[in-house]
Design a protein around this motif. Structure first.
Motif, PDB file in Angstrom:
ATOM      1  N   THR A   1       4.745   2.534   6.950  1.00 33.24           N
ATOM      2  CA  THR A   1       5.230   2.289   5.898  1.00 33.24           C
ATOM      3  C   THR A   1       5.826   3.880   5.028  1.00 33.24           C
ATOM      4  OG1 THR A   1       5.558  -0.836   6.089  1.00 33.24           O
ATOM      5  CG2 THR A   1       6.111   1.130   4.670  1.00 33.24           C
ATOM      6  N   ILE A   2       4.948   4.127   5.516  1.00 35.94           N
ATOM      7  CA  ILE A   2       5.230   5.814   4.288  1.00 35.94           C
ATOM      8  C   ILE A   2       5.319   6.786   4.910  1.00 35.94           C
ATOM      9  CG2 ILE A   2       2.959   6.667   4.938  1.00 35.94           C
ATOM     10  CD1 ILE A   2       4.840   5.938   0.762  1.00 35.94           C
ATOM     11  N   SER A   3       4.910   6.253   6.080  1.00 41.94           N
ATOM     12  CA  SER A   3       6.122   7.076   6.752  1.00 41.94           C
ATOM     13  C   SER A   3       7.296   6.947   7.545  1.00 41.94           C
ATOM     14  CB  SER A   3       5.373   7.058   8.760  1.00 41.94           C
ATOM     15  OG  SER A   3       4.415   8.061   8.390  1.00 41.94           O
TER      16      SER A   3
ATOM     17  N   GLY B   1       0.393   0.650   6.182  1.00 40.71           N
ATOM     18  CA  GLY B   1       0.705   1.104   5.269  1.00 40.71           C
ATOM     19  C   GLY B   1       1.229   2.713   5.646  1.00 40.71           C
TER      20      GLY B   1
ATOM     21  N   ASN C   1       9.231   8.283   3.815  1.00 40.70           N
ATOM     22  CA  ASN C   1       9.521   9.417   3.347  1.00 40.70           C
ATOM     23  C   ASN C   1      10.250  10.550   4.604  1.00 40.70           C
ATOM     24  OD1 ASN C   1       7.158   9.634   1.226  1.00 40.70           O
ATOM     25  ND2 ASN C   1       5.534  10.473   3.223  1.00 40.70           N
TER      26      ASN C   1
ATOM     27  N   GLU D   1       0.971  -0.892  -0.540  1.00 42.16           N
ATOM     28  CA  GLU D   1       0.581   0.322  -0.024  1.00 42.16           C
ATOM     29  C   GLU D   1       0.756   0.615   0.128  1.00 42.16           C
ATOM     30  OE1 GLU D   1      -3.620   2.255   2.294  1.00 42.16           O
ATOM     31  OE2 GLU D   1      -2.528   0.590   3.390  1.00 42.16           O
ATOM     32  N   ALA D   2       1.592   1.068   0.543  1.00 41.80           N
ATOM     33  CA  ALA D   2       3.252   2.527   0.837  1.00 41.80           C
ATOM     34  C   ALA D   2       3.387   2.912  -0.575  1.00 41.80           C
ATOM     35  CB  ALA D   2       3.909   1.958   1.852  1.00 41.80           C
TER      36      ALA D   2
END
Length: 104
Positions: free
Chosen positions: A69-71, A66, A74, A13-14
């Motif tokens: 992971t996205i954090s 998600g 980034n 998802e990320a």
């Protein structure tokens, strides 16, 4: 096994979020392709995990993995800050995920 599949779905998802972010309004084709493939695989794996995991638990875990992971992505690749407070909150999310796993 289904929990591991769900974890991979959350990580993917990320991948599609990064793809959309880097696609520059869908003009950078490799990132558009990354977004589409990651989204399709994420949804496929998420649906497979629903065979054994209740949808309310699966959706919560999918989103939590998600977001976490996205954090991290980034922070390491796009120079966005990640404070100790953020990390502690993510740790609490994962404690909740472990609690869900143990209770099911």
């Amino acid at each position: 096994m289904y929990w591991f599949i769900l974890l991979i779905a959350g990580i993917l998802e990320a991948g599609w979020l990064v793809g959309i972010q880097k696609s520059e309004s869908f003009s950078n084709i490799p990132y558009v392709f990354l977004a589409i493939v990651s989204m399709a695989l994420s949804l496929l794996l998420f649906s497979i995990s629903l065979k054994e995991i209740p949808v309310s638990h699966a959706y919560l875990v999918w989103l939590a993995v998600g977001v976490s992971t996205i954090s991290v992505i980034n922070h390491y690749f796009f120079d966005q800050p990640l404070s100790l407070q953020h990390i502690l909150c993510f740790a609490l999310i994962f404690v909740g995920i472990v609690g869900l796993k143990i209770s099911s």
